[in-house]
Write a protein that holds these residues in place. Structure first.
Motif, PDB file in Angstrom:
ATOM      1  N   ASP A  51       3.538   4.028  -2.146  1.00 32.47           N
ATOM      2  CA  ASP A  51       3.410   4.669  -3.459  1.00 32.47           C
ATOM      3  C   ASP A  51       4.773   4.726  -4.155  1.00 32.47           C
ATOM      4  O   ASP A  51       5.195   5.759  -4.680  1.00 32.47           O
ATOM      5  CB  ASP A  51       2.835   6.077  -3.299  1.00 32.47           C
ATOM      6  CG  ASP A  51       2.285   6.632  -4.613  1.00 32.47           C
ATOM      7  OD1 ASP A  51       2.056   5.831  -5.540  1.00 32.47           O
ATOM      8  OD2 ASP A  51       2.112   7.860  -4.701  1.00 32.47           O
ATOM      9  N   THR A  99      -1.272  -1.420 -10.753  1.00 36.07           N
ATOM     10  CA  THR A  99      -0.154  -1.866  -9.927  1.00 36.07           C
ATOM     11  C   THR A  99      -0.577  -2.940  -8.943  1.00 36.07           C
ATOM     12  O   THR A  99       0.223  -3.799  -8.569  1.00 36.07           O
ATOM     13  CB  THR A  99       0.445  -0.660  -9.162  1.00 36.07           C
ATOM     14  OG1 THR A  99       0.879   0.322 -10.097  1.00 36.07           O
ATOM     15  CG2 THR A  99       1.608  -1.077  -8.284  1.00 36.07           C
ATOM     16  N   ASP A 157       7.083  -0.608 -14.472  1.00 39.19           N
ATOM     17  CA  ASP A 157       6.325  -1.028 -13.290  1.00 39.19           C
ATOM     18  C   ASP A 157       6.021  -2.521 -13.367  1.00 39.19           C
ATOM     19  O   ASP A 157       6.249  -3.263 -12.394  1.00 39.19           O
ATOM     20  CB  ASP A 157       5.039  -0.212 -13.232  1.00 39.19           C
ATOM     21  CG  ASP A 157       4.189  -0.524 -12.005  1.00 39.19           C
ATOM     22  OD1 ASP A 157       4.547  -1.446 -11.254  1.00 39.19           O
ATOM     23  OD2 ASP A 157       3.172   0.160 -11.794  1.00 39.19           O
ATOM     24  N   SER A 170       5.020   5.135  -8.453  1.00 35.15           N
ATOM     25  CA  SER A 170       4.274   6.193  -9.137  1.00 35.15           C
ATOM     26  C   SER A 170       5.085   6.878 -10.229  1.00 35.15           C
ATOM     27  O   SER A 170       4.511   7.409 -11.190  1.00 35.15           O
ATOM     28  CB  SER A 170       3.803   7.233  -8.113  1.00 35.15           C
ATOM     29  OG  SER A 170       4.913   7.797  -7.430  1.00 35.15           O
ATOM     30  N   ALA A 195      -0.805   2.317  -3.189  1.00 38.21           N
ATOM     31  CA  ALA A 195      -0.743   2.565  -4.629  1.00 38.21           C
ATOM     32  C   ALA A 195      -1.831   3.536  -5.048  1.00 38.21           C
ATOM     33  O   ALA A 195      -2.886   3.651  -4.411  1.00 38.21           O
ATOM     34  CB  ALA A 195      -0.887   1.259  -5.399  1.00 38.21           C
TER      35      ALA A 195
END
Length: 575
Positions: free
Chosen positions: A495, A530, A505, A498, A525
Motif C-alpha cells: 500500500d 493503481t 501515482d 496511498s 493496493a
C-alpha cells in the motif's frame, strides 16, 4: 537468575576481577592495621611518654593510610570501568536479540518494555556490579577481620559485638524481604508509565483532535501516582534501615564504653585496647553498611535480571534455514499457504495459492483485514507461515538463510518509516556504496527529486526520527526511492501509493516500470486505478483467495472485485 547472569558476564573479565580482588585485599589489610597501630601509639607513646615511638608508629600509620587510599581509588576505578563494560555488553546482547525477533515476539513484550529493559533495567544491574566490585572482598574481610581483632583486644567485650550481629541480620532480612516484591512491581510500573507516555506522544494529534487532553492527563496521573507510591514505600523501608542499624550499633558502642571503662579502671584492659576496640566496632558497622547497600540494590537488580533474561531466553520463531539451496530465478510461488496468530480463533490467511511471475506486476486487493499485508510479510519471513509452502525461484524460503532471503527482496512497508539522519543516509540503507548520481536517479523515478532539490541541503537535508519533518506523500516517495536503489529481483510494495494523488501515482508507476522490467513485483493496493494494468490481480476476502486474474477478467467473473471497483468509481464521481 541474577547470579547466573552476572557470572556469565563477569567470566569475560577475569583479569579485571582478579586485580580488583588484590587491590581490595591491600585496602582491607591497611584498614584493619590502623586501629592496632593507633592503640600502640596510645599505650606506648602517649601513656608511656615515648615520643620516638609516637613518631615511628605515626609514620607507619600515614604510609599505610596512603596505601589504603590509593588501593581504594584504583579498585573503584577498575570496578566502574568493568561495570560500564558489562552494561555495554548486556545492552548489545539485548539489541541483537530484539533484532532477531519477529513482530509477534516484539509485540508480546511491547516496545516500551523492551526500551525500559535495555536502559533502566541494565542501569540497575550496573549499579549492583559497581557495588559488588567495590565491596567484593572489602566488606566480608573487614567484617570478619574486625570481629577477630576485636576479640583479640578483649574477649569479654566481644560478647557485646557477637550479640549485636544477629539483631542486625534480622533487621536487614526483614526489610529486604519486603523490598523484593516492591522493586519487582516498580519495574512493571515503569513499563506502564513508559508505554503510556509513548502512546500519548505518538498519538498527540489524535488526543488533541478529540479534545481528550484532560482525560489522558488523568489517566497518566493514575499510573504516575501508583509508581510514586511504590517508590515511596520502598524508599521508606530503605530510609528506615539505616536509623535502625545506627541505633543498635550506637547502643552497643555505649555498652562497650561503659563496660570498657570499668575494665580499664580495674586494670583488666588498657586504654589503647579500648580505643582499638571502638574503632573495630566502627569498621564492623562500615562493613554492615556496605552489605546493606548491596542488599538494597540486589532485589531491584534481581527483578531487572529476570526481565532481561526473559528477553535473552526468548527463542526466535523465525530462524535461519540451512542455506543449502540456491534459487533459480525470482518467481514467487504460494502453495496452499496459511497463517494464524497463536491462540487466534480463525486464520488470517487460509489455503492461498498463486504464482507471481518475473517481469509482471502481481497485485493484491481486498477489504481491510482481509490479510493483504500479512501475505506480503510472509515472503521475506517477517512472519512465518503456519501451513503450506512459499518459494522464490523454486527454492523454499525456509531453506534459505534470512540474510540471503532478504537480500533478494526490496520492501516498501505500509507505514513509511525514515530514520533520523539525512536523506542520503536513509536512501543508502538499501545500497551503502551508491553514488550521489544513483540517489538522484532513483529519486527522479520515485517522483521525489523535485522536492529534495528544493531542500536547502539537498541530499544532506536532515531527517527527523520517523521522517516527521516530511509529509506522508514525501515519506512514501523516499521509501520507494530507497527500495528502487537496491535493484533486487523481488519487490514488495505494501500500500505504498496511498498518500499520493492520482497524477503522481500514475507518473511514478510509469517511471518505475522500466526499472522493474525483469523483477517480480507484488503490490498491495487499495485503489483499483493503481493496479488496473497489473498482470495478475489477487482478490482476498477474509483470508481466502476468492479470485485471481487481470482487471478485465475479474470485472467479468468476480462479484467481489466488481463491488470494490464500483464503490471506488462512485466515490471518484462524487468527489
Amino acid at each position: 537468575m541474577l547470579i547466573g547472569l552476572l557470572g556469565r558476564l563477569l567470566a569475560a573479565h577475569k583479569g579485571t576481577v582478579l586485580a580488583i580482588v588484590l587491590l581490595q585485599l591491600v585496602q582491607t589489610t591497611a584498614t584493619l592495621l590502623l586501629p592496632t597501630l593507633n592503640a600502640a601509639i596510645i599505650d606506648d607513646g602517649v601513656v608511656g611518654g615515648q615520643i620516638p615511638a609516637i613518631l615511628r608508629l605515626g609514620s607507619w600509620m600515614a604510609a599505610i593510610a596512603l596505601v589504603q587510599v590509593a588501593a581504594a581509588i584504583a579498585a573503584g576505578y577498575l570496578g566502574a570501568v568493568a561495570a560500564m563494560e558489562l552494561g555495554r555488553q548486556l545492552r548489545e546482547e539485548l539489541f541483537a536479540k530484539v533484532q532477531s525477533m519477529s513482530s509477534q515476539e516484539v509485540g508480546a513484550f511491547g516496545a516500551a518494555s523492551l526500551v525500559t529493559r535495555a536502559t533502566n533495567d541494565v542501569a540497575q544491574i550496573q549499579n549492583l556490579v559497581v557495588l559488588i566490585f567495590t565491596m567484593l572482598v572489602a566488606a566480608p574481610a573487614i567484617f570478619v577481620g574486625g570481629i577477630l581483632l576485636a576479640i583479640h583486644q578483649d574477649v569479654v567485650l566481644s560478647g557485646i559485638v557477637i550479640a549485636v550481629i544477629p539483631v542486625l541480620a534480622v533487621i536487614m532480612v526483614l526489610i529486604v524481604r519486603r523490598l523484593v516484591p516492591l522493586y519487582r512491581q516498580g519495574q512493571d510500573l515503569i513499563d506502564r508509565v513508559s508505554r503510556m507516555l509513548r502512546e500519548q506522544i505518538i498519538g498527540a494529534n489524535v488526543i488533541r483532535g478529540f479534545v481528550r487532553q484532560g482525560h489522558e492527563i488523568r489517566r497518566f496521573d493514575v499510573v504516575n501516582k501508583d509508581l510514586t507510591q511504590n517508590n515511596l514505600r520502598s524508599a521508606l523501608l530503605v530510609a528506615g534501615m539505616m536509623p535502625l542499624i545506627m541505633l543498635v550499633v550506637n547502643l552497643s558502642s555505649v555498652g562497650v564504653v561503659w563496660f570498657g571503662g570499668h575494665r580499664i579502671q580495674s586494670g583488666e584492659m588498657r586504654l589503647g585496647a579500648l580505643t582499638a576496640f571502638i574503632a573495630y566496632i566502627l569498621q564492623i558497622l562500615i562493613a554492615i553498611m556496605m552489605a546493606m547497600y548491596v542488599f538494597m540494590t540486589a532485589p531491584r537488580a534481581a527483578a531487572c535480571a529476570e526481565r532481561i533474561q526473559a528477553v535473552l531466553d526468548t527463542a526466535p520463531a523465525i530462524t535461519d534455514g540451512p542455506g543449502s539451496d540456491a534459487p533459480e530465478g525470482n518467481a514467487v510461488e504460494f502453495r496452499n499457504v496459511s497463517f494464524a496468530y497463536p491462540g487466534a480463533e480463525a486464520p488470517v490467511l487460509d489455503g492461498v495459492s498463486f504464482t507471481a511471475a518475473p517481469g509482471t506486476v502481481t497485485a493484491v486487493i481486498g477489504a481491510t483485514g482481509s490479510g493483504k499485508t500479512t501475505l506480503l510479510n510472509l515472503v521475506p519471513r517477517f512472519l512465518a507461515a503456519t501451513g503450506g509452502h512459499i518459494s522464490i525461484g523454486g527454492c523454499d524460503v525456509r531453506s534459505l538463510t534470512l540474510d540471503a532471503l532478504r537480500s533478494m527482496i526490496a520492501v516498501v512497508p505500509q507505514h513509511s518509516y525514515l530514520f533520523s539522519g539525512t536523506v542520503a543516509e536513509n536512501l543508502r540503507m538499501a545500497a551503502p556504496a551508491a553514488t550521489d548520481d544513483d540517489l538522484w536517479r532513483v529519486l527522479g523515478s520515485a517522483q521525489a527529486e523535485e522536492f529534495v532539490r528544493k531542500l536547502p541541503q539537498g541530499l544532506e537535508a536532515p531527517v527527523s526520527q520517523g521522517g516527521t519533518n516530511f509529509s506522508g506523500g514525501q515519506r512514501q516517495r523516499l521509501c520507494i526511492a530507497r527500495a528502487l536503489l537496491r535493484e533486487a529481483p523481488v519487490y514488495l510494495f505494501d500500500d505504498s501509493f496511498s498518500a499520493l494523488d492520482y497524477g503522481t501515482d500514475h507518473r511514478l508507476r510509469e517511471a518505475i516500470g522500466p526499472l522493474l522490467r525483469t523483477a517480480t513485483v507484488l503490490i498491495v493496493a487499495e485503489r483499483v486505478a493503481t493496479i488496473v494494468d497489473a498482470g495478475l490481480i489477487l482478490v482476498l476476502e477474509d483470508g481466502r483467495l476468492v479470485a485471481q486474474g487481470t482487471h478485465q477478467q475479474l470485472m467479468d467473473t468476480s462479484p467481489s472485485y466488481r463491488e470494490i471497483a464500483a464503490s471506488q468509481l462512485v466515490l471518484e464521481e462524487t468527489l
